[in-house]
Design an enzyme around this catalytic site. Sequence first.
Site, PDB file in Angstrom:
ATOM      1  N   ASP A  70       0.828  -1.199   0.000  1.00 29.19           N
ATOM      2  CA  ASP A  70       0.000   0.000   0.000  1.00 29.19           C
ATOM      3  C   ASP A  70       0.860   1.247   0.000  1.00 29.19           C
ATOM      4  O   ASP A  70       1.441   1.616   1.027  1.00 29.19           O
ATOM      5  CB  ASP A  70      -0.924  -0.007   1.216  1.00 29.19           C
ATOM      6  CG  ASP A  70      -1.890   1.163   1.230  1.00 29.19           C
ATOM      7  OD1 ASP A  70      -2.071   1.793   0.170  1.00 29.19           O
ATOM      8  OD2 ASP A  70      -2.463   1.451   2.290  1.00 29.19           O
ATOM      9  N   ASP A 120      -1.972   5.256  -5.372  1.00 26.17           N
ATOM     10  CA  ASP A 120      -2.268   4.417  -4.215  1.00 26.17           C
ATOM     11  C   ASP A 120      -2.473   2.972  -4.650  1.00 26.17           C
ATOM     12  O   ASP A 120      -3.513   2.615  -5.204  1.00 26.17           O
ATOM     13  CB  ASP A 120      -3.526   4.947  -3.511  1.00 26.17           C
ATOM     14  CG  ASP A 120      -3.838   4.197  -2.234  1.00 26.17           C
ATOM     15  OD1 ASP A 120      -3.057   3.311  -1.848  1.00 26.17           O
ATOM     16  OD2 ASP A 120      -4.875   4.506  -1.612  1.00 26.17           O
TER      17      ASP A 120
END
Length: 368
Positions: free
Chosen positions: A123, A347
Site C-alpha cells: 500500500d 495508491d
Amino acid sequence: MCFKESVFGSCLILIAFACWFNAKSGEAFGTTFGFDIHHRYSDTVKEFLNLDGLPEKGTVDYYTAMAHRDHLLKGRRLATTTTNPPITFFGGNETLQIPSLGFLHYSVVTVGTPPVEYLVALDTGSDLFWLPCDCTNCARSFNVTRGKSVKLNIYSPSTSTTSAPVPCNSTICVRPQRRCSIRLNACAYQEVYLSANTSTTGILVDDVLHLGTDTDPQDPVDAPITLGGAKCNKPLLDFFFFSGFRCGIIQTGDFLEGAAINGLFGLGMDNISVPSILASKGFTSNSFSMCFDPEGVGRIEFGDKGSADQQVTPFNLRQSYPTYNVTVKQIAVEKNVTDIEFSAIFDTGTSFAYLNDPAYSVIAQGVS
C-alpha cells in the site's frame, strides 16, 4: 537468448541457433551449430524486439544514442561499487495481484525470530506496516482455487525472540493517531483508511524484517523495523479504556471482508514506513520501485534509484500529510484529448480510481 556487453560498453544481443532434428527418426539435419551476434541498434534486433523510436543506423542520432548509453552503463557500474545494491523480500521480489482479496497487490514477507511468513497487501497510500496479532477471529487461510487453500499465519510478539513493544517515550509515538497505553507502557495506534469503516487498531512493536539482496542467490539482510499488531476480537472502546489487550485490538471494514486479511505493508513517506526505516538505518537509499505486469505478476525493490535517462514526475509534497501526490495535466479517452489539470494520489492499496468533477465528467462523457 542472452545478453552480453561489448568491450565498448554497448549492449549486444546474442541469438543462438541449434541443430534441427527429425523428431521421429532422431536424425540430425545439421552437423554444426553456432550463433549470430547482433548489436542492439541493428536492424535485426529492432525487427526481432519490435522496438519503436530507435535511431536509424549510420545517422548522427544513432551514434549519439550509442555514446549516451555507454555513458549510462559505465555510470551504473561505478555507482554499484559505492552504494548498497537494491534489496527486496527474502525469498524473492515477486508481487501478485489476487482478485479474491480485493484486487490488491500482495507479497510474502518474513518477520520475527524464528522467521514466519505473512501474505501482506502493498500500500503506497499509507505508512504503517501491520500484521494480525494474537487474535482468534482473524483469517487463518483463504481459498486460491477450488480445493486448494493457503495458510495464513498470525503474528505473536511472545513467540518472537526479537520482538519488543515500542515504549511510550519513543519519538514515533508522538502523533495524533498514536497514544500511550500506560498499563502496558507501550505505544498504541489507530489507523483509519479511505474505505468506509476500515481501520486497524493495536500497539507498535519492534522486530526484524528478513530481506535479501536482489540477486540469485540472495545475500540475507535482516532489518530491524517497527510494525503494528492488530487484534481482531475486541471491541474498539476496550482499546482506549481497558488494559486487557496484548498486541492490539481490531480490524474493521474491508480488512475483515477480503482485503489485506493477513496484514498491510505501508510504503508511504512517513518515517514509520519500511522504505523510510531502511533508508534511515543505512540499508538502502530512500527510494523503491514497483512494476506491474498486465497478468498481475510484478516485482518490488528497495533502494532502486532508476536510471539517469528515465522520465520523472514530481510529487506535490504536503507537509501535513505527505503522499505520492502527482499532477495530471491531460486526459485521453480514445482519440479525444482534453487539457485539464488536477492532483491525484498514486495508491496501490486502492482497487479503483476515484475522480472528482470536472475530470470525472470528461471521462464519463468520452466513453458514453
